[in-house]
Scaffold this motif. Structure first.
Motif, PDB file in Angstrom:
ATOM      1  N   GLU A  28      46.760  35.890  35.731  1.00 39.04           N
ATOM      2  CA  GLU A  28      45.591  35.152  35.238  1.00 39.04           C
ATOM      3  C   GLU A  28      44.373  35.427  36.114  1.00 39.04           C
ATOM      4  OE1 GLU A  28      46.496  30.982  34.929  1.00 39.04           O
ATOM      5  OE2 GLU A  28      48.211  31.345  33.616  1.00 39.04           O
ATOM      6  N   TYR A  29      44.568  35.410  37.435  1.00 39.73           N
ATOM      7  CA  TYR A  29      43.466  35.652  38.357  1.00 39.73           C
ATOM      8  C   TYR A  29      42.936  37.075  38.208  1.00 39.73           C
ATOM      9  CZ  TYR A  29      44.938  31.315  40.721  1.00 39.73           C
ATOM     10  OH  TYR A  29      45.277  30.022  41.018  1.00 39.73           O
ATOM     11  N   GLN A  30      43.841  38.033  38.030  1.00 40.23           N
ATOM     12  CA  GLN A  30      43.415  39.418  37.853  1.00 40.23           C
ATOM     13  C   GLN A  30      42.606  39.566  36.565  1.00 40.23           C
ATOM     14  OE1 GLN A  30      47.262  41.319  38.234  1.00 40.23           O
ATOM     15  NE2 GLN A  30      46.868  41.908  40.353  1.00 40.23           N
ATOM     16  N   GLN A  31      43.017  38.880  35.518  1.00 39.77           N
ATOM     17  CA  GLN A  31      42.260  38.912  34.269  1.00 39.77           C
ATOM     18  C   GLN A  31      40.886  38.270  34.464  1.00 39.77           C
ATOM     19  OE1 GLN A  31      44.920  36.960  31.530  1.00 39.77           O
ATOM     20  NE2 GLN A  31      46.046  38.836  31.062  1.00 39.77           N
ATOM     21  N   ALA A  32      40.848  37.179  35.228  1.00 37.33           N
ATOM     22  CA  ALA A  32      39.572  36.509  35.495  1.00 37.33           C
ATOM     23  C   ALA A  32      38.651  37.415  36.308  1.00 37.33           C
ATOM     24  CB  ALA A  32      39.807  35.188  36.222  1.00 37.33           C
TER      25      ALA A  32
END
Length: 75
Positions: A28-32
């Motif tokens: 999720e953080y990488q996508q953000a």
């Protein structure tokens, strides 16, 4: 003190669950981060466009004032 196989399996399952949660969060953080980078690039493009139009508007005004200064100096 002895450790039972059941306790080790329980602990292993808990750790695997924690690992999965962290891997999901990381994704999720990488996508953000990817989304934020794309937004930064889009804003950079918008800034370049604004600078282009600002330059188009300022150029004629600067040319006119330079011409007036030149003609005033020659008088």
């Amino acid at each position: 003190m002895s450790i039972r196989l059941e306790e080790l399996n329980t602990e292993k399952e808990r750790l695997e669950g924690d690992r999965k949660v962290l891997l999901d969060r990381l994704q999720e953080y990488q996508q953000a981060v990817t989304q934020a980078q794309q937004q930064i690039q889009a804003i950079g493009g918008a800034i370049q466009t604004c600078n282009f139009f600002i330059g188009k508007i300022q150029s004629p005004q600067e040319s006119e004032s330079n011409e007036k200064e030149s003609s005033d100096d020659n008088s």
